[in-house]
Scaffold this motif. Structure first.
Motif, mmCIF file in Angstrom:
data_model
loop_
_atom_site.group_PDB
_atom_site.id
_atom_site.type_symbol
_atom_site.label_atom_id
_atom_site.label_comp_id
_atom_site.label_asym_id
_atom_site.label_seq_id
_atom_site.Cartn_x
_atom_site.Cartn_y
_atom_site.Cartn_z
ATOM 1 N N GLY A 136 4.158 -7.058 9.132
ATOM 2 C CA GLY A 136 4.554 -6.090 8.124
ATOM 3 C C GLY A 136 5.545 -5.043 8.566
ATOM 4 N N VAL A 137 5.804 -4.158 7.609
ATOM 5 C CA VAL A 137 6.749 -3.064 7.763
ATOM 6 C C VAL A 137 6.101 -1.798 7.206
ATOM 7 N N ILE A 138 6.293 -0.700 7.914
ATOM 8 C CA ILE A 138 5.908 0.610 7.391
ATOM 9 C C ILE A 138 7.192 1.426 7.291
ATOM 10 N N LEU A 139 7.436 1.947 6.107
ATOM 11 C CA LEU A 139 8.639 2.733 5.861
ATOM 12 C C LEU A 139 8.388 4.209 6.167
ATOM 13 N N PRO A 140 9.437 4.963 6.417
ATOM 14 C CA PRO A 140 9.274 6.387 6.745
ATOM 15 C C PRO A 140 8.460 7.137 5.684
ATOM 16 N N THR A 141 7.622 8.031 6.172
ATOM 17 C CA THR A 141 6.803 8.857 5.289
ATOM 18 C C THR A 141 6.572 10.207 5.961
ATOM 19 N N ASN A 142 6.382 11.226 5.167
ATOM 20 C CA ASN A 142 6.141 12.561 5.734
ATOM 21 C C ASN A 142 4.660 12.912 5.747
ATOM 22 N N HIS A 169 0.840 -1.195 0.000
ATOM 23 C CA HIS A 169 0.000 0.000 0.000
ATOM 24 C C HIS A 169 0.877 1.247 0.000
ATOM 25 N N TYR A 170 0.287 2.340 -0.413
ATOM 26 C CA TYR A 170 0.936 3.650 -0.369
ATOM 27 C C TYR A 170 2.321 3.628 -1.014
ATOM 28 N N GLU A 171 2.333 3.191 -2.279
ATOM 29 C CA GLU A 171 3.556 3.195 -3.089
ATOM 30 C C GLU A 171 4.708 2.489 -2.394
ATOM 31 N N GLY A 172 4.390 1.413 -1.688
ATOM 32 C CA GLY A 172 5.418 0.609 -1.041
ATOM 33 C C GLY A 172 5.810 1.049 0.355
ATOM 34 N N HIS A 173 5.150 2.060 0.906
ATOM 35 C CA HIS A 173 5.467 2.496 2.269
ATOM 36 C C HIS A 173 4.912 1.536 3.320
ATOM 37 N N SER A 174 3.962 0.693 2.934
ATOM 38 C CA SER A 174 3.401 -0.312 3.843
ATOM 39 C C SER A 174 3.381 -1.646 3.107
ATOM 40 N N ILE A 175 4.070 -2.628 3.676
ATOM 41 C CA ILE A 175 4.157 -3.957 3.064
ATOM 42 C C ILE A 175 3.886 -4.991 4.150
ATOM 43 N N GLY A 184 10.620 0.389 16.313
ATOM 44 C CA GLY A 184 10.357 1.698 15.732
ATOM 45 C C GLY A 184 9.424 2.527 16.597
ATOM 46 N N LYS A 185 9.120 3.719 16.102
ATOM 47 C CA LYS A 185 8.252 4.662 16.810
ATOM 48 C C LYS A 185 7.361 5.338 15.786
ATOM 49 N N CYS A 186 6.070 5.504 16.114
ATOM 50 C CA CYS A 186 5.131 6.086 15.158
ATOM 51 C C CYS A 186 4.099 6.956 15.872
ATOM 52 N N HIS A 187 3.483 7.841 15.094
ATOM 53 C CA HIS A 187 2.378 8.686 15.556
ATOM 54 C C HIS A 187 1.100 8.065 15.004
ATOM 55 N N VAL A 188 0.103 7.882 15.858
ATOM 56 C CA VAL A 188 -1.141 7.214 15.464
ATOM 57 C C VAL A 188 -2.340 8.029 15.918
ATOM 58 N N GLN A 189 -3.324 8.124 15.031
ATOM 59 C CA GLN A 189 -4.616 8.733 15.353
ATOM 60 C C GLN A 189 -5.670 7.673 15.059
ATOM 61 N N ILE A 190 -6.459 7.311 16.049
ATOM 62 C CA ILE A 190 -7.459 6.254 15.908
ATOM 63 C C ILE A 190 -8.836 6.861 15.709
ATOM 64 N N GLY A 191 -9.531 6.389 14.669
ATOM 65 C CA GLY A 191 -10.881 6.857 14.391
ATOM 66 C C GLY A 191 -10.945 8.364 14.267
ATOM 67 N N GLU A 193 -13.686 -2.443 14.995
ATOM 68 C CA GLU A 193 -14.114 -2.845 13.652
ATOM 69 C C GLU A 193 -14.836 -1.683 12.976
ATOM 70 N N ASN A 194 -14.811 -1.692 11.647
ATOM 71 C CA ASN A 194 -15.462 -0.656 10.838
ATOM 72 C C ASN A 194 -15.047 0.755 11.254
ATOM 73 N N SER A 195 -13.773 0.926 11.492
ATOM 74 C CA SER A 195 -13.222 2.219 11.854
ATOM 75 C C SER A 195 -12.000 2.466 10.974
ATOM 76 N N HIS A 196 -11.082 3.286 11.452
ATOM 77 C CA HIS A 196 -9.861 3.547 10.706
ATOM 78 C C HIS A 196 -8.802 4.094 11.655
ATOM 79 N N PHE A 197 -7.569 4.082 11.180
ATOM 80 C CA PHE A 197 -6.499 4.731 11.917
ATOM 81 C C PHE A 197 -5.532 5.344 10.927
ATOM 82 N N ARG A 198 -4.841 6.373 11.405
ATOM 83 C CA ARG A 198 -3.829 7.053 10.595
ATOM 84 C C ARG A 198 -2.497 6.872 11.302
ATOM 85 N N ILE A 199 -1.453 6.587 10.518
ATOM 86 C CA ILE A 199 -0.143 6.334 11.096
ATOM 87 C C ILE A 199 0.933 7.041 10.279
#
Length: 106
Positions: A38-44, A17-23, A62-69, A87-93
């Motif tokens: 999986g792996v999430i690669l650095p993204t801005n 997903h996202y041009e290979g930033h998430s595999i 690693g370390k990430c910023h997450v926003q849930i729903g 379930e039936n929600s989303h998150f941003r990372i």
């Protein structure tokens, strides 16, 4: 906590997903439990993922910023921590380093 899964089947084709930033790859344990590894690669920018079942995302490294729903804030998660998404929600990372994770489905 063990650093490996034994007796699993693995889906050969990666989810990219996202041009290979998430595999990731889907794994299925002998008891029928499904997970993604999986792996999430650095993204801005934030990557947004929708859920269909409850998910618990465990950060292996690693370390990430997450926003849930629709929460108005983000939280930082790092090695050994996890977060849950209904379930039936989303998150941003977003991350500026490589994230290794396990997503426990259901």
């Amino acid at each position: 906590m063990s650093n490996q899964f034994d007796s699993v089947s693995i889906t050969k084709k990666a989810n990219v997903h996202y041009e290979g930033h998430s595999i990731s790859h889907v794994i299925k344990l002998d008891d029928g439990t499904k997970k993604t590894l999986g792996v999430i690669l650095p993204t801005n920018k934030y990557l947004t993922f929708k859920t269909h079942v409850p998910e618990r995302i465990e950060i292996i490294s690693g370390k990430c910023h997450v926003q849930i729903g629709d929460e108005p804030y983000t939280k930082i998660y790092s090695d050994g921590e996890s977060f849950c998404v209904p379930e039936n929600s989303h998150f941003r990372i977003m991350t500026d380093e490589v994230i290794d994770y396990i997503c426990h489905l259901g």
